[in-house]
Design an enzyme around this catalytic site. Structure first.
Site, PDB file in Angstrom:
ATOM      1  N   GLU A 115       0.836  -1.211   0.000  1.00 16.84           N
ATOM      2  CA  GLU A 115       0.000   0.000   0.000  1.00 16.84           C
ATOM      3  C   GLU A 115       0.870   1.261   0.000  1.00 16.84           C
ATOM      4  O   GLU A 115       0.636   2.196  -0.769  1.00 16.84           O
ATOM      5  CB  GLU A 115      -0.909   0.037   1.232  1.00 16.84           C
ATOM      6  CG  GLU A 115      -1.880  -1.115   1.384  1.00 16.84           C
ATOM      7  CD  GLU A 115      -2.920  -1.187   0.273  1.00 16.84           C
ATOM      8  OE1 GLU A 115      -3.027  -0.250  -0.541  1.00 16.84           O
ATOM      9  OE2 GLU A 115      -3.633  -2.208   0.216  1.00 16.84           O
TER      10      GLU A 115
ATOM     11  N   ASN B 245       1.216   3.923  -3.072  1.00 15.49           N
ATOM     12  CA  ASN B 245       0.924   5.350  -2.865  1.00 15.49           C
ATOM     13  C   ASN B 245       2.050   6.232  -3.385  1.00 15.49           C
ATOM     14  O   ASN B 245       1.805   7.245  -4.054  1.00 15.49           O
ATOM     15  CB  ASN B 245       0.733   5.653  -1.370  1.00 15.49           C
ATOM     16  CG  ASN B 245      -0.687   5.406  -0.913  1.00 15.49           C
ATOM     17  OD1 ASN B 245      -1.549   5.053  -1.704  1.00 15.49           O
ATOM     18  ND2 ASN B 245      -0.926   5.570   0.379  1.00 15.49           N
TER      19      ASN B 245
ATOM     20  N   ARG C  60      -9.446   3.400  -7.965  1.00 18.37           N
ATOM     21  CA  ARG C  60      -8.766   3.145  -6.700  1.00 18.37           C
ATOM     22  C   ARG C  60      -9.835   2.996  -5.627  1.00 18.37           C
ATOM     23  O   ARG C  60     -10.856   3.668  -5.664  1.00 18.37           O
ATOM     24  CB  ARG C  60      -7.837   4.319  -6.328  1.00 18.37           C
ATOM     25  CG  ARG C  60      -6.839   4.731  -7.393  1.00 18.37           C
ATOM     26  CD  ARG C  60      -5.790   3.689  -7.642  1.00 18.37           C
ATOM     27  NE  ARG C  60      -5.204   3.199  -6.412  1.00 18.37           N
ATOM     28  CZ  ARG C  60      -4.598   2.022  -6.325  1.00 18.37           C
ATOM     29  NH1 ARG C  60      -4.529   1.222  -7.343  1.00 18.37           N
ATOM     30  NH2 ARG C  60      -4.087   1.644  -5.167  1.00 18.37           N
TER      31      ARG C  60
END
Lengths: 145, 111
Positions: free
Chosen positions: A48, A52, A106
């Site tokens: 994650e 990002n 997303r």
């Protein structure tokens, strides 16, 4: 402060490095004798944070992402850092289901996943300078020692 | 990441093998949408037995396909979900829109 172990990893912000990054961190964490679930949690949280950095920090431009890991007793600290555009509103970014890029399908669950799978998550970001995500997790399997 | 398809009546069964992250999400999304449209599938079943990893990019892919299928009144189900994938599904609240079944037979009965 003295750490029992330390590693630093630097790689291009290419999406194929997401799998590489989470596998490296998982391999480093192996010395803490983690359970299968703990390893899975670590891999997901790293994935994650790195995603990002690639999508939001660098807008898919080819730059560098850095990961630093420190082990202190039975705690693993993971720092994922980019020198990208920064997060304008960290509070908003951490809200479940919020995404600044809805057109990319997303889910907006990145920070929620990190917060759920790690014990602590700290986000530092400055516009135009970059973002640093520091996460820690205590491993239970070594607690009995 | 590999996808394996099976078509039973108007239900498309997709077995996901490998790791579903941001790197493969776009490719998987395009491939799934093409297959759903080619087969004119009404319902979609994901077999997740061999899905070894999924993060929030995967949640986006699943929700996106749910929206497309749901628009035409179809159902989306998952079968053979591993513990780690189950954790992500629960966290994202996916079971509010997608039903989980033990196996293909049970899922097909409810399509």
């Amino acid at each position: 402060m003295e750490y029992k172990n330390y590693m630093k990893l630097e790689f291009h912000s290419k999406s194929q490095n997401e799998a590489f990054a989470r596998v490296v961190v998982a391999a480093f964490a192996a010395q803490l004798d983690p359970t299968i679930e703990e390893i899975s949690d670590i891999k997901t949280a790293v994935s994650e944070a790195v995603t990002n950095a690639i999508i939001h920090g660098y807008d898919d431009k080819n730059e560098l992402v850095t990961i630093i890991c420190r082990i202190n007793d039975n705690e693993l600290e993971i720092i994922v850092e980019d020198k990208g555009k920064g997060i304008e509103d960290i509070g908003k970014a951490r809200e479940p289901l919020y995404t600044s890029k809805p057109e990319l399908e997303r889910s907006g669950m990145g920070f929620t996943v990190m917060e759920t799978f790690m014990d602590t998550v700290e986000v530092n970001s400055e516009m135009g300078k970059g973002t640093k995500i520091s996460m820690t997790k205590k491993f239970k399997s070594l607690d009995e020692d | 990441m590999q996808l394996y398809y099976e078509n039973i009546d108007n239900t498309l069964i997709v077995k996901l093998q490998g790791e579903l992250d941001h790197h493969v999400a776009e490719k998987i999304r395009v491939e799934l949408d093409e297959m759903i449209s080619n087969k004119r599938s009404r319902n979609l079943i994901f077999n997740l037995k061999e899905l070894n990893f999924m993060d929030s990019s995967g949640i986006g892919v699943i929700i996106g396909r749910y929206k497309n299928i749901n628009k035409f009144g179809g159902k989306v189900a998952v079968i053979e979900v591993s513990e780690k994938v189950d954790k992500i599904f629960n966290l994202a609240g996916l079971y509010r829109i997608i039903d989980k079944y033990k196996n293909q037979k049970d899922a097909l009965k409810c399509m």
